[in-house]
Motif scaffolding. Structure first.
Motif, PDB file in Angstrom:
ATOM      1  N   PRO A  77      -2.260 -35.787  12.431  1.00  0.00           N
ATOM      2  CA  PRO A  77      -2.442 -37.148  12.937  1.00  0.00           C
ATOM      3  C   PRO A  77      -1.936 -37.286  14.370  1.00  0.00           C
ATOM      4  N   LEU A  78      -2.611 -38.161  15.106  1.00  0.00           N
ATOM      5  CA  LEU A  78      -2.274 -38.368  16.505  1.00  0.00           C
ATOM      6  C   LEU A  78      -2.452 -39.837  16.856  1.00  0.00           C
ATOM      7  N   ALA A  79      -1.535 -40.353  17.624  1.00  0.00           N
ATOM      8  CA  ALA A  79      -1.682 -41.691  18.185  1.00  0.00           C
ATOM      9  C   ALA A  79      -2.175 -41.495  19.608  1.00  0.00           C
ATOM     10  N   LEU A  80      -3.321 -42.041  19.915  1.00  0.00           N
ATOM     11  CA  LEU A  80      -3.957 -41.837  21.211  1.00  0.00           C
ATOM     12  C   LEU A  80      -3.599 -42.975  22.164  1.00  0.00           C
ATOM     13  N   LYS A  81      -3.173 -42.633  23.349  1.00  0.00           N
ATOM     14  CA  LYS A  81      -2.861 -43.636  24.365  1.00  0.00           C
ATOM     15  C   LYS A  81      -4.107 -44.481  24.614  1.00  0.00           C
ATOM     16  N   ASP A  82      -3.924 -45.760  24.798  1.00  0.00           N
ATOM     17  CA  ASP A  82      -5.036 -46.700  24.922  1.00  0.00           C
ATOM     18  C   ASP A  82      -5.795 -46.592  26.248  1.00  0.00           C
ATOM     19  N   ILE A  83      -5.528 -45.580  27.024  1.00  0.00           N
ATOM     20  CA  ILE A  83      -6.302 -45.382  28.258  1.00  0.00           C
ATOM     21  C   ILE A  83      -7.542 -44.527  28.017  1.00  0.00           C
ATOM     22  N   PHE A  84      -7.616 -43.915  26.833  1.00  0.00           N
ATOM     23  CA  PHE A  84      -8.745 -43.042  26.517  1.00  0.00           C
ATOM     24  C   PHE A  84      -9.754 -43.791  25.644  1.00  0.00           C
ATOM     25  N   THR A  85     -10.987 -43.872  26.120  1.00  0.00           N
ATOM     26  CA  THR A  85     -12.006 -44.564  25.340  1.00  0.00           C
ATOM     27  C   THR A  85     -12.267 -43.815  24.039  1.00  0.00           C
ATOM     28  N   THR A  86     -12.485 -44.609  23.003  1.00  0.00           N
ATOM     29  CA  THR A  86     -12.756 -44.077  21.683  1.00  0.00           C
ATOM     30  C   THR A  86     -13.885 -44.905  21.092  1.00  0.00           C
ATOM     31  N   GLU A  87     -14.989 -44.244  20.834  1.00  0.00           N
ATOM     32  CA  GLU A  87     -16.175 -44.943  20.340  1.00  0.00           C
ATOM     33  C   GLU A  87     -15.852 -45.778  19.105  1.00  0.00           C
ATOM     34  N   GLY A  88     -16.216 -47.064  19.175  1.00  0.00           N
ATOM     35  CA  GLY A  88     -16.057 -47.950  18.042  1.00  0.00           C
ATOM     36  C   GLY A  88     -14.659 -48.484  17.807  1.00  0.00           C
ATOM     37  N   VAL A  89     -13.713 -48.118  18.666  1.00  0.00           N
ATOM     38  CA  VAL A  89     -12.319 -48.552  18.511  1.00  0.00           C
ATOM     39  C   VAL A  89     -11.919 -49.340  19.756  1.00  0.00           C
ATOM     40  N   PRO A  90     -11.315 -50.514  19.591  1.00  0.00           N
ATOM     41  CA  PRO A  90     -10.921 -51.303  20.758  1.00  0.00           C
ATOM     42  C   PRO A  90     -10.112 -50.476  21.762  1.00  0.00           C
ATOM     43  N   THR A  91     -10.500 -50.587  23.025  1.00  0.00           N
ATOM     44  CA  THR A  91      -9.811 -49.888  24.101  1.00  0.00           C
ATOM     45  C   THR A  91      -9.563 -50.901  25.202  1.00  0.00           C
ATOM     46  N   THR A  92      -8.298 -51.179  25.465  1.00  0.00           N
ATOM     47  CA  THR A  92      -7.963 -52.227  26.440  1.00  0.00           C
ATOM     48  C   THR A  92      -7.205 -51.725  27.655  1.00  0.00           C
ATOM     49  N   VAL A  93      -6.721 -50.496  27.613  1.00  0.00           N
ATOM     50  CA  VAL A  93      -5.863 -49.961  28.675  1.00  0.00           C
ATOM     51  C   VAL A  93      -4.662 -50.907  28.861  1.00  0.00           C
ATOM     52  N   GLY A  94      -4.318 -51.631  27.807  1.00  0.00           N
ATOM     53  CA  GLY A  94      -3.205 -52.556  27.847  1.00  0.00           C
ATOM     54  C   GLY A  94      -3.458 -53.802  28.680  1.00  0.00           C
ATOM     55  N   SER A  95      -4.715 -54.079  28.996  1.00  0.00           N
ATOM     56  CA  SER A  95      -5.064 -55.194  29.874  1.00  0.00           C
ATOM     57  C   SER A  95      -5.774 -56.309  29.114  1.00  0.00           C
ATOM     58  N   LYS A  96      -5.442 -57.533  29.430  1.00  0.00           N
ATOM     59  CA  LYS A  96      -6.116 -58.691  28.816  1.00  0.00           C
ATOM     60  C   LYS A  96      -7.585 -58.755  29.244  1.00  0.00           C
ATOM     61  N   ILE A  97      -7.891 -58.225  30.405  1.00  0.00           N
ATOM     62  CA  ILE A  97      -9.269 -58.241  30.911  1.00  0.00           C
ATOM     63  C   ILE A  97     -10.209 -57.501  29.956  1.00  0.00           C
ATOM     64  N   LEU A  98      -9.719 -56.409  29.362  1.00  0.00           N
ATOM     65  CA  LEU A  98     -10.553 -55.608  28.464  1.00  0.00           C
ATOM     66  C   LEU A  98     -10.378 -55.985  26.991  1.00  0.00           C
ATOM     67  N   GLU A  99      -9.634 -57.035  26.712  1.00  0.00           N
ATOM     68  CA  GLU A  99      -9.412 -57.460  25.337  1.00  0.00           C
ATOM     69  C   GLU A  99     -10.754 -57.657  24.624  1.00  0.00           C
ATOM     70  N   GLY A 100     -10.881 -57.013  23.467  1.00  0.00           N
ATOM     71  CA  GLY A 100     -12.109 -57.128  22.683  1.00  0.00           C
ATOM     72  C   GLY A 100     -13.179 -56.101  23.021  1.00  0.00           C
ATOM     73  N   TRP A 101     -12.959 -55.283  24.063  1.00  0.00           N
ATOM     74  CA  TRP A 101     -13.971 -54.284  24.434  1.00  0.00           C
ATOM     75  C   TRP A 101     -13.925 -53.110  23.464  1.00  0.00           C
ATOM     76  N   ILE A 102     -15.078 -52.782  22.937  1.00  0.00           N
ATOM     77  CA  ILE A 102     -15.203 -51.640  22.036  1.00  0.00           C
ATOM     78  C   ILE A 102     -16.211 -50.685  22.677  1.00  0.00           C
ATOM     79  N   PRO A 103     -15.719 -49.557  23.195  1.00  0.00           N
ATOM     80  CA  PRO A 103     -16.597 -48.639  23.921  1.00  0.00           C
ATOM     81  C   PRO A 103     -17.647 -47.970  23.035  1.00  0.00           C
ATOM     82  N   PRO A 104     -18.816 -47.733  23.614  1.00  0.00           N
ATOM     83  CA  PRO A 104     -19.892 -47.068  22.874  1.00  0.00           C
ATOM     84  C   PRO A 104     -19.851 -45.538  23.013  1.00  0.00           C
ATOM     85  N   TYR A 105     -18.757 -45.008  23.559  1.00  0.00           N
ATOM     86  CA  TYR A 105     -18.654 -43.562  23.795  1.00  0.00           C
ATOM     87  C   TYR A 105     -17.190 -43.130  23.726  1.00  0.00           C
TER      88      TYR A 105
END
Length: 125
Positions: A77-105
């Motif tokens: 198991p691994l906890a991935l830093k939120d700076i790496f996009t993960t398809e289908g998983v919310p990725t915000t880079v810790g920013s409110k601007i990206l809140e709710g963004w779910i990358p397609p890749y």
């Protein structure tokens, strides 16, 4: 048993999964239980992908059962830093601007971790 599992090194975990001493699902469930027990205090996770992690763990166990070659860190198991996009998983880079963004890749590192059969538990702050 959960305390014992979460204290294993990545190499020990991979070895025990490869040998069948532990299943990837058991390892994943132990780590998810630990996250659930302590994250309210430490706030390390921005998103825990329980269903995705368990699906990845089941895939590792099925691959092992079929006798297929496992990645070197299969089921670890691994906890991935939120700076790496993960398809289908919310990725915000810790920013409110990206809140709710779910990358397609997936980012390259995410794709390579998945190819190595690593189980991604979620995204950390």
């Amino acid at each position: 048993m959960t305390d014992t599992i979460i204290k294993l090194t990545a190499a020990q975990t991979a070895e025990k999964i490869a040998s069948g001493e532990l299943t990837a699902v058991e390892v994943t469930e132990a780590h998810l239980a630990r996250i659930e027990a302590v994250d309210e205090k430490v706030h390390a996770f921005l998103h825990v992908d329980r269903e995705g992690a368990l699906a990845q763990a089941r895939a590792v166990d099925e691959k092992r059962a079929r006798g297929e070659k496992l990645g070197p860190l299969a089921g670890v198991p691994l906890a991935l830093k939120d700076i790496f996009t993960t398809e289908g998983v919310p990725t915000t880079v810790g920013s409110k601007i990206l809140e709710g963004w779910i990358p397609p890749y997936d980012a390259t590192v995410t794709r390579k971790l998945k190819a190595a059969d690593v189980v991604i538990l979620g995204k950390t702050n």
